[in-house]
Design an enzyme around this catalytic site. Structure first.
Site, PDB file in Angstrom:
ATOM      1  N   GLU A  98      -2.819   4.753   6.155  1.00  0.00           N
ATOM      2  CA  GLU A  98      -3.479   4.316   5.127  1.00  0.00           C
ATOM      3  C   GLU A  98      -3.130   2.970   5.427  1.00  0.00           C
ATOM      4  O   GLU A  98      -2.347   2.098   4.992  1.00  0.00           O
ATOM      5  CB  GLU A  98      -2.468   4.610   3.491  1.00  0.00           C
ATOM      6  CG  GLU A  98      -2.921   4.391   2.611  1.00  0.00           C
ATOM      7  CD  GLU A  98      -1.277   3.074   1.895  1.00  0.00           C
ATOM      8  OE1 GLU A  98      -0.038   2.661   2.722  1.00  0.00           O
ATOM      9  OE2 GLU A  98      -1.309   2.570   0.802  1.00  0.00           O
ATOM     10  N   ASP A 109       2.375   6.290   5.703  1.00  0.00           N
ATOM     11  CA  ASP A 109       2.488   5.617   4.494  1.00  0.00           C
ATOM     12  C   ASP A 109       2.383   4.366   5.256  1.00  0.00           C
ATOM     13  O   ASP A 109       3.291   3.934   5.698  1.00  0.00           O
ATOM     14  CB  ASP A 109       3.980   5.130   3.502  1.00  0.00           C
ATOM     15  CG  ASP A 109       3.181   4.451   2.593  1.00  0.00           C
ATOM     16  OD1 ASP A 109       2.358   5.019   1.372  1.00  0.00           O
ATOM     17  OD2 ASP A 109       4.240   4.148   1.730  1.00  0.00           O
TER      18      ASP A 109
HETATM   19  C1  NOJ Z   1       1.694   2.978  -0.591  1.00  0.00           C
HETATM   20  C2  NOJ Z   1       1.595   3.986  -1.749  1.00  0.00           C
HETATM   21  O1  NOJ Z   1       0.121   4.516  -1.842  1.00  0.00           O
HETATM   22  C3  NOJ Z   1       2.389   3.099  -2.540  1.00  0.00           C
HETATM   23  O2  NOJ Z   1       2.504   4.182  -4.103  1.00  0.00           O
HETATM   24  C4  NOJ Z   1       3.768   3.408  -3.088  1.00  0.00           C
HETATM   25  O3  NOJ Z   1       4.830   2.346  -3.509  1.00  0.00           O
HETATM   26  C5  NOJ Z   1       3.985   1.764  -1.016  1.00  0.00           C
HETATM   27  N1  NOJ Z   1       3.144   2.442   0.178  1.00  0.00           N
HETATM   28  C6  NOJ Z   1       5.598   1.554  -0.830  1.00  0.00           C
HETATM   29  O4  NOJ Z   1       5.677   2.964  -0.321  1.00  0.00           O
END
Ligand code: NOJ
Ligand code: CA
Length: 565
Positions: free
Chosen positions: A245, A203
């Site tokens: 991501e 993430d």
């Molecule tokens: C990306 C995630 O996809 C999202 O849902 C989240 O709020 C943020 N990162 C913070 O972790």
């Protein structure tokens, strides 16, 4: 086991909370998900990516982690996770677990110890987060959740200092300049590999480090650390895939692949809104534009593609003009907008137009990379923009028309459900549900099953070169996927009207064109002016047969040269 299994995989993104409730508490859980593995296997996906399942106060749906090495009691136990892995593996399905390295919840014991000078563990955890006497540092870093947060700094009265956070104020960023933090996250990665994870989604990787005078994204220190995570995986459990991501432009994202020694996969964020733009404008130009800026990847790497996910449809990777267009077209109601994006699901975005939804999925399943399907989009589920934050796209999965939609037992009071079901006239669970679509041969669900089956039979979709064709009109998006074993032509009509299009298939003259869905061969062979008619939002996936043995690479160069000429 093939180490690059992810190149042939179709991923299914699921919120455990939203999928199936096994114990009647109104909250989806791991045994519930396990009970639906046959459904997922029949759908034809290969890997399941679960949103965070860890103990958490759930103020960011679990991305606010309070304990990295356990399961949220709502979802079950580590034993339940083990059973899920075992049952998934028995069906040839792989499991992707979240790793949220950038931040924790403010309820995490590390942060509690860090903020409180009187905490017995304070000395140990004091430097685990990014503390400052002033909120004036790192001014060049943007705010991401602009609808909720005025600053990336929040004052903590107990500690008497400000702490740094790139997301919600209750999600303090960990301090990666501290070697103890670096080591701890590596141990957590190993923990989930030991539990059976086949892959980890990393993430928010761009934000691990902060440096004055930069925008605090994509820093060299961040890449160096990600490379260490990768080296650990390669040494400890080769074949484990790391999916990042990084919501960035392609040139920045390219760095996350390194020389094939960093992340195996990255989502292609800028492509996604351009698929929607192309459909809205009946013009493929925006897709061509981003593909011209999409670099080649190291051989073992792969793009992850998607139409929707659990977040708002992000418009961070478009120009201001494109954003204005996208908001006006896809989010006419202000409530549909959130941060720099749109909080709607696929089917409502595409006005529940079944042809258009199939066209979007045809592009998703045949363009570059490995596709990700968001739970519920395979049946065209709706959303509820009036729910808070991104909850409107995270409502319970609609299995049947029975009370509670088969998500939980029918006698569970509706108020107990973690979020209300979609219950409107068009998208409500009485109309849109798995059981109804299983019974209907032409349903979206059955179309998705067929399309996924076809994709599975042709590894060229995951591995082949992409060669964009340039026919008139621009409302047709046509490309060739080419691999050593086979060559496939895909043609998508982005327009709401029937189109007649002529394609220059010069490099393939004489080849027969075989429809991948029906097995039928076209009456005419490929030529320099091969003409076909597509219905509104129609698509064709056609194998070019009879090309004869060729050295794939040199042939590819010939085709590319021809297309550029
Ligand atoms: C990306 C995630 O996809 C999202 O849902 C989240 O709020 C943020 N990162 C913070 O972790
Ligand atoms: Ca439950």
């Amino acid at each position: 086991m093939a180490y690059d299994w992810y190149k042939d995989a179709v991923f299914y993104e699921v919120s455990v909370r939203a999928f199936a409730d096994s114990n009647g508490d109104g909250i989806g859980d791991l045994p519930g998900l396990t009970s639906k593995l046959d459904y997922l296997q029949a759908l034809g996906i290969d890997a399941i990516w679960m949103l965070p399942i860890f103990p958490s106060p759930l103020r960011d749906d679990g991305y606010d982690v309070a304990d990295y090495c356990d399961i949220h009691p709502d979802y079950g136990t580590l034993e339940d996770f083990g059973r899920l892995v075992e049952e998934a593996h028995r069906r040839g399905l792989r499991i992707v677990v979240e790793l949220v390295p950038n931040h924790t919840s403010d309820q995490h014991p590390w942060f509690q110890a860090s903020r409180d000078p009187n905490h017995p563990e304070h000395a140990r955890y004091r430097d685990w987060y990014v503390w400052s006497d002033t909120p004036d540092r790192y001014k060049d870093a943007r705010i991401i959740f602009i609808d909720y947060e005025p600053s990336n700094w929040t004052y903590d009265p107990l500690r008497g200092q400000y702490y740094w956070h790139r997301f919600f104020h209750h999600q303090p960023d960990l301090n990666y300049d501290n070697p103890a933090v670096q080591r701890e996250m590596m141990k957590i990665l190993q923990f989930w590999i030991d539990q059976g994870a086949d892959a980890l989604r990393i993430d928010a990787p761009p934000y691990l480090y902060e440096r004055e005078g930069t925008n605090c994204e994509n820093l060299p220190e961040t890449h160096a650390y990600l490379k260490r995570l990768r080296a650990l995986v390669d040494a400890y459990a080769p074949g484990t895939m790391l999916l990042s991501e990084a919501n960035q432009w392609p040139q920045e994202v390219r760095a996350y692949f390194g020389d094939g020694d960093e992340m195996h996969m990255n989502f292609h964020f800028p492509l996604m809104p351009r698929i929607f733009m192309a459909l809205a404008q009946a013009d493929r130009t925006s897709i061509e534009w981003i593909m011209a800026r999409t670099p080649e990847l190291p051989p073992i790497c792969q793009w992850g593609t998607f139409l929707r996910n659990h977040d708002e449809l992000t418009l961070e990777m478009v120009t201001p003009e494109e954003r204005t267009f996208m908001w006006a077209y896809y989010a006419p109601e202000p409530r549909m907008r959130l941060n720099l994006g749109i909080r709607r699901r696929l089917a409502p975005l595409l006005e529940n137009d079944q042809d258009r939804i199939r066209c979007a999925n045809s592009i998703l399943l045949t363009f570059i990379g490995s596709p990700f399907i968001y739970y519920g989009d395979e049946i065209g589920m709706g959303d509820n923009i009036w729910l808070e934050d991104r909850n409107g796209v995270r409502t319970p999965m609609q299995w049947t028309a029975a009370p509670n939609a088969g998500f939980t037992a029918p006698d569970v009071p509706a108020e107990r459900l973690y979020l209300p079901l979609i219950d409107d006239a068009v998208f409500g669970y009485r109309t849109v549900n798995v059981a109804a679509q299983e019974a209907e041969p032409d349903s979206l669900l059955n179309w998705m099953r067929r399309a996924l089956q076809v994709r599975r039979q042709h590894p060229v979709f995951g591995r082949g070169h992409l060669i964009l064709l340039a026919p008139e009109p621009k409302s047709v998006l046509a490309y060739v996927r080419e691999g050593p074993q086979e060559t496939v032509l895909v043609v998508n009509n982005l327009a709401a009207e029937e189109q007649r299009v002529t394609l220059d298939l010069g490099p393939y003259v004489g080849a027969r064109l075989e429809d991948l869905f029906t097995g039928q061969t076209e009456p005419e062979t490929a030529s320099e002016a091969w003409t076909l008619t597509l219905p509104r939002y129609g698509y064709r996936w056609l194998r070019l047969v009879g090309l004869g043995p060729r050295a794939a690479e040199s042939f590819h160069e010939e085709v590319v040269a021809r297309c550029r000429a």
